[in-house]
Design a protein around this motif. Structure first.
Motif, PDB file in Angstrom:
ATOM      1  N   ASP A 145       0.559  -1.422  -0.204  1.00  0.00           N
ATOM      2  CA  ASP A 145       0.339   0.195  -0.034  1.00  0.00           C
ATOM      3  C   ASP A 145       1.047   1.311   0.138  1.00  0.00           C
ATOM      4  OD1 ASP A 145      -2.273  -1.863  -0.372  1.00  0.00           O
ATOM      5  OD2 ASP A 145      -2.803  -1.475   2.536  1.00  0.00           O
ATOM      6  N   ALA A 146       1.978   0.823   0.762  1.00  0.00           N
ATOM      7  CA  ALA A 146       2.902   2.450   0.702  1.00  0.00           C
ATOM      8  C   ALA A 146       3.137   2.983  -0.152  1.00  0.00           C
ATOM      9  CB  ALA A 146       4.458   2.260   1.770  1.00  0.00           C
ATOM     10  N   LEU A 147       3.444   2.228  -1.526  1.00  0.00           N
ATOM     11  CA  LEU A 147       3.630   2.507  -2.810  1.00  0.00           C
ATOM     12  C   LEU A 147       2.589   3.749  -3.172  1.00  0.00           C
ATOM     13  CD1 LEU A 147       5.849  -0.017  -4.243  1.00  0.00           C
ATOM     14  CD2 LEU A 147       6.790   2.023  -3.038  1.00  0.00           C
ATOM     15  N   GLY A 148       1.316   2.788  -3.518  1.00  0.00           N
ATOM     16  CA  GLY A 148       0.189   3.635  -4.073  1.00  0.00           C
ATOM     17  C   GLY A 148       0.061   5.281  -3.152  1.00  0.00           C
ATOM     18  N   ALA A 149       0.286   4.970  -1.674  1.00  0.00           N
ATOM     19  CA  ALA A 149       0.621   6.427  -1.267  1.00  0.00           C
ATOM     20  C   ALA A 149       1.075   7.303  -1.725  1.00  0.00           C
ATOM     21  CB  ALA A 149       0.397   6.088   0.439  1.00  0.00           C
ATOM     22  N   ARG A 150       2.504   6.753  -2.161  1.00  0.00           N
ATOM     23  CA  ARG A 150       3.730   7.444  -2.774  1.00  0.00           C
ATOM     24  C   ARG A 150       3.687   7.525  -4.253  1.00  0.00           C
ATOM     25  NH1 ARG A 150       8.874   4.215  -3.021  1.00  0.00           N
ATOM     26  NH2 ARG A 150       9.018   4.696  -1.015  1.00  0.00           N
ATOM     27  N   LEU A 151       3.026   7.265  -4.843  1.00  0.00           N
ATOM     28  CA  LEU A 151       2.631   7.966  -6.841  1.00  0.00           C
ATOM     29  C   LEU A 151       0.934   9.104  -6.352  1.00  0.00           C
ATOM     30  CD1 LEU A 151       2.545   5.075  -9.185  1.00  0.00           C
ATOM     31  CD2 LEU A 151       4.295   6.574  -8.167  1.00  0.00           C
ATOM     32  N   ASP A 152       0.508   8.887  -4.740  1.00  0.00           N
ATOM     33  CA  ASP A 152      -0.812   9.387  -4.877  1.00  0.00           C
ATOM     34  C   ASP A 152      -0.552  11.094  -4.454  1.00  0.00           C
ATOM     35  OD1 ASP A 152      -2.852   7.796  -4.886  1.00  0.00           O
ATOM     36  OD2 ASP A 152      -2.728   7.419  -3.135  1.00  0.00           O
ATOM     37  N   MET A 153       0.698  11.442  -4.335  1.00  0.00           N
ATOM     38  CA  MET A 153       0.801  12.942  -4.228  1.00  0.00           C
ATOM     39  C   MET A 153       0.603  13.851  -5.444  1.00  0.00           C
ATOM     40  SD  MET A 153       4.742  12.797  -3.054  1.00  0.00           S
ATOM     41  CE  MET A 153       5.007  11.453  -2.283  1.00  0.00           C
ATOM     42  N   PHE A 154       1.030  12.760  -6.523  1.00  0.00           N
ATOM     43  CA  PHE A 154       1.383  13.001  -7.753  1.00  0.00           C
ATOM     44  C   PHE A 154      -0.283  13.086  -8.903  1.00  0.00           C
ATOM     45  CE2 PHE A 154       5.339  11.336  -6.796  1.00  0.00           C
ATOM     46  CZ  PHE A 154       6.226  12.925  -6.824  1.00  0.00           C
ATOM     47  N   ARG A 155      -0.837  12.141  -8.187  1.00  0.00           N
ATOM     48  CA  ARG A 155      -2.456  11.959  -8.783  1.00  0.00           C
ATOM     49  C   ARG A 155      -2.877  13.225  -9.039  1.00  0.00           C
ATOM     50  NH1 ARG A 155      -7.737  12.329  -9.359  1.00  0.00           N
ATOM     51  NH2 ARG A 155      -8.265  10.403  -9.992  1.00  0.00           N
ATOM     52  N   PRO A 156      -3.265  14.595  -7.980  1.00  0.00           N
ATOM     53  CA  PRO A 156      -3.812  15.869  -8.968  1.00  0.00           C
ATOM     54  C   PRO A 156      -3.250  16.101 -10.060  1.00  0.00           C
ATOM     55  CG  PRO A 156      -2.529  16.557  -6.565  1.00  0.00           C
ATOM     56  CD  PRO A 156      -2.766  14.534  -7.212  1.00  0.00           C
ATOM     57  N   HIS A 157      -1.665  16.312 -10.126  1.00  0.00           N
ATOM     58  CA  HIS A 157      -0.945  17.287 -10.559  1.00  0.00           C
ATOM     59  C   HIS A 157      -0.466  16.488 -11.879  1.00  0.00           C
ATOM     60  CE1 HIS A 157       0.917  19.955  -7.351  1.00  0.00           C
ATOM     61  NE2 HIS A 157       0.917  18.195  -6.754  1.00  0.00           N
ATOM     62  N   LEU A 158      -0.912  15.226 -12.242  1.00  0.00           N
ATOM     63  CA  LEU A 158      -1.503  14.459 -13.323  1.00  0.00           C
ATOM     64  C   LEU A 158      -2.607  14.983 -14.069  1.00  0.00           C
ATOM     65  CD1 LEU A 158       0.209  10.991 -11.885  1.00  0.00           C
ATOM     66  CD2 LEU A 158       1.275  12.380 -13.701  1.00  0.00           C
ATOM     67  N   ALA A 159      -3.556  14.775 -13.186  1.00  0.00           N
ATOM     68  CA  ALA A 159      -4.403  15.152 -13.278  1.00  0.00           C
ATOM     69  C   ALA A 159      -5.178  17.094 -14.218  1.00  0.00           C
ATOM     70  CB  ALA A 159      -5.921  15.444 -12.360  1.00  0.00           C
ATOM     71  N   ARG A 160      -4.015  17.797 -14.192  1.00  0.00           N
ATOM     72  CA  ARG A 160      -4.459  18.984 -14.481  1.00  0.00           C
ATOM     73  C   ARG A 160      -3.635  18.695 -15.892  1.00  0.00           C
ATOM     74  NH1 ARG A 160      -2.545  20.449  -8.527  1.00  0.00           N
ATOM     75  NH2 ARG A 160      -4.528  20.618  -7.461  1.00  0.00           N
ATOM     76  N   ALA A 161      -2.444  18.426 -15.664  1.00  0.00           N
ATOM     77  CA  ALA A 161      -1.659  18.416 -16.790  1.00  0.00           C
ATOM     78  C   ALA A 161      -2.131  17.330 -17.828  1.00  0.00           C
ATOM     79  CB  ALA A 161      -0.304  17.497 -16.844  1.00  0.00           C
ATOM     80  N   ALA A 162      -3.224  16.970 -17.203  1.00  0.00           N
ATOM     81  CA  ALA A 162      -3.681  16.081 -18.825  1.00  0.00           C
ATOM     82  C   ALA A 162      -4.982  16.522 -19.174  1.00  0.00           C
ATOM     83  CB  ALA A 162      -4.703  14.340 -18.726  1.00  0.00           C
ATOM     84  N   LEU A 163      -5.349  17.558 -18.365  1.00  0.00           N
ATOM     85  CA  LEU A 163      -6.734  18.297 -19.130  1.00  0.00           C
ATOM     86  C   LEU A 163      -6.524  19.458 -19.519  1.00  0.00           C
ATOM     87  CD1 LEU A 163      -9.629  19.557 -18.932  1.00  0.00           C
ATOM     88  CD2 LEU A 163      -8.938  20.167 -16.569  1.00  0.00           C
ATOM     89  N   LEU A 164      -4.545  20.123 -19.666  1.00  0.00           N
ATOM     90  CA  LEU A 164      -3.926  21.279 -19.740  1.00  0.00           C
ATOM     91  C   LEU A 164      -3.569  20.887 -21.344  1.00  0.00           C
ATOM     92  CD1 LEU A 164      -2.150  22.504 -17.624  1.00  0.00           C
ATOM     93  CD2 LEU A 164      -3.633  23.923 -18.792  1.00  0.00           C
ATOM     94  N   SER A 165      -3.417  19.577 -21.769  1.00  0.00           N
ATOM     95  CA  SER A 165      -2.434  18.882 -23.099  1.00  0.00           C
ATOM     96  C   SER A 165      -3.988  18.640 -23.864  1.00  0.00           C
ATOM     97  CB  SER A 165      -2.493  17.081 -22.864  1.00  0.00           C
ATOM     98  OG  SER A 165      -1.055  17.780 -22.257  1.00  0.00           O
ATOM     99  N   ALA A 166      -5.334  18.277 -22.787  1.00  0.00           N
ATOM    100  CA  ALA A 166      -6.488  18.219 -23.796  1.00  0.00           C
ATOM    101  C   ALA A 166      -6.641  19.585 -24.698  1.00  0.00           C
ATOM    102  CB  ALA A 166      -7.675  17.060 -22.978  1.00  0.00           C
ATOM    103  N   ASN A 167      -6.763  20.512 -23.605  1.00  0.00           N
ATOM    104  CA  ASN A 167      -7.082  21.906 -24.043  1.00  0.00           C
ATOM    105  C   ASN A 167      -6.367  22.444 -25.428  1.00  0.00           C
ATOM    106  OD1 ASN A 167      -9.542  21.745 -21.982  1.00  0.00           O
ATOM    107  ND2 ASN A 167      -8.944  22.777 -20.540  1.00  0.00           N
ATOM    108  N   MET A 168      -4.865  22.277 -24.717  1.00  0.00           N
ATOM    109  CA  MET A 168      -4.201  22.702 -25.877  1.00  0.00           C
ATOM    110  C   MET A 168      -4.480  22.327 -27.462  1.00  0.00           C
ATOM    111  SD  MET A 168      -1.581  25.181 -24.310  1.00  0.00           S
ATOM    112  CE  MET A 168      -0.207  24.902 -25.844  1.00  0.00           C
ATOM    113  N   GLY A 169      -4.581  21.187 -26.842  1.00  0.00           N
ATOM    114  CA  GLY A 169      -5.261  20.211 -28.388  1.00  0.00           C
ATOM    115  C   GLY A 169      -5.617  20.599 -28.993  1.00  0.00           C
TER     116      GLY A 169
END
Length: 373
Positions: free
Chosen positions: A152-176
């Protein structure tokens, strides 16, 4: 800051966050992000997939656990639809290992698990992001059998990046989408009907002139379009079929009418589109009239549409300016025989047979001044 994270990743968290937001504007940086996530999660590889009801596209980092043509772990349209429906309604928001991610009654779960084991994959650690476009983003790390399941600890480690990944994905879609809208508006201002198509041939964007062009193009079901001339449409559908089969899209100029008002449809692959997973545009269609311009076509357009060499481009541009072949040879400092050899190769690549026909085609594509990257 997570000391275990720093010990495993050897990268400051700020460096990873910088890469995530850089990827929103530069699709090439997503591979860097995936490599960071692979190291951070102690995985064999990490991939990102963009899915909707009609198609799925994926990108995996260099530590690949499968061949590129195998995609992710969804092997059929039914599996993709099941996953999308589940992701939109029930999927956990955080990075979760495979056992916790799917309920026991998830369709074909046993078959999917066996498929992964056959690839020596013990477990997956995944999260999904639902975009406003209706697409589902799936970020998945994978571990070899020898390394066992994810703690479980490795999932928690990646969770710190999840909101940033979501914002970057949305930005990429909008830029396209913004690039596509700008391209359509520019071509409309030049008087050129144009449309952008996805990997499956779905119409993503059209300008006003294309919407008014009923004699050459007609809309059909599922958001597709067809060329009204049967032979021309067959060529277009062949290019789309090749794309769906995983081949690189081909540039092609297709005659759609004949006579004095002859018109051409130029099929132009969108440069770099295969790296931008967050916007689907893969082909640009532009309709021009033969001989409608007095300017000469750009070097970029000639190379992308017809794969001309530098020498062939120079000859084609001088021919389009109205010079004879002999004058072209003198201007370019080559023999008449060399110029003739170039011309024959240009005939073959542009599918023309006479110099007058070639010049008319070259003048028509000179109108295309804006091509998205």
């Amino acid at each position: 800051m997570d000391d275990a994270f720093l010990m495993v990743s050897k990268f400051p968290i700020e460096q990873i966050l910088d890469a995530i937001y850089e990827a929103a504007f530069d699709p090439d940086r997503w591979l860097v992000v995936l490599r960071y996530l692979t190291v951070a999660s102690e995985s064999a590889s990490t991939g990102i997939g963009i899915l909707d009801e009609r198609q799925g596209m994926g990108l995996m980092d260099e530590y690949n656990t499968r061949q590129p043509d195998e995609g992710f772990w969804l092997k059929s349209d039914m599996e993709r639809r099941n996953f999308i429906e589940y992701a939109r309604r029930h999927a956990p928001l955080d990075f979760t290992n495979r056992e916790s991610y799917f309920p026991k009654d998830y369709p074909n779960l046993a078959e999917i698990n066996e498929r992964l084991r056959s690839k020596n994959i013990a477990d997956q650690l995944g999260a999904t992001i639902n975009l406003p476009t209706g697409q589902v983003v799936s970020i998945t790390s994978e571990r070899w059998l020898r390394d066992g399941v994810y703690p479980d600890a490795l999932g928690a480690r990646l969770d710190m990046f999840r909101p940033h990944l979501a914002r970057a994905a949305l930005l990429s879609a909008n830029m396209g989408m913004q690039r596509a809208t700008g391209t359509m508006a520019a071509l409309n201002a030049l008087g050129l009907p144009a449309a952008m198509l996805s990997l499956t041939g779905k119409v993503l964007e059209t300008n006003e002139l294309m919407a008014q062009t009923s004699e050459n193009v007609r809309p059909v079901a599922w958001g597709m379009l067809r060329l009204t001339q049967a032979g021309a449409d067959k060529e277009l559908q062949q290019i789309i079929a090749e794309m769906r089969a995983g081949l690189a899209p081909r540039a092609k100029t297709i005659p759609v009418t004949s006579g004095e008002d002859r018109q051409l449809v130029h099929v132009i692959p969108i440069s770099g589109a295969t790296r931008n997973l967050f916007y689907e545009a893969r082909l640009l269609l532009v309709i021009t009239k033969v001989g409608a311009a007095s300017i000469v076509p750009s070097r970029e357009i000639l190379m992308r549409l017809y794969q001309l060499t530098e020498a062939e481009v120079r000859l084609a541009r001088v021919l389009a300016a109205g010079q004879s072949l002999q004058d072209c040879a003198l201007f370019l400092g080559v023999s008449y025989g060399t110029a003739r050899s170039y011309l024959l190769r240009i005939f073959r690549k542009t599918e023309t047979n006479q110099q007058s026909e070639l010049v008319a085609v070259l003048k028509s594509i000179a109108q295309i001044g804006v091509v998205p990257r």
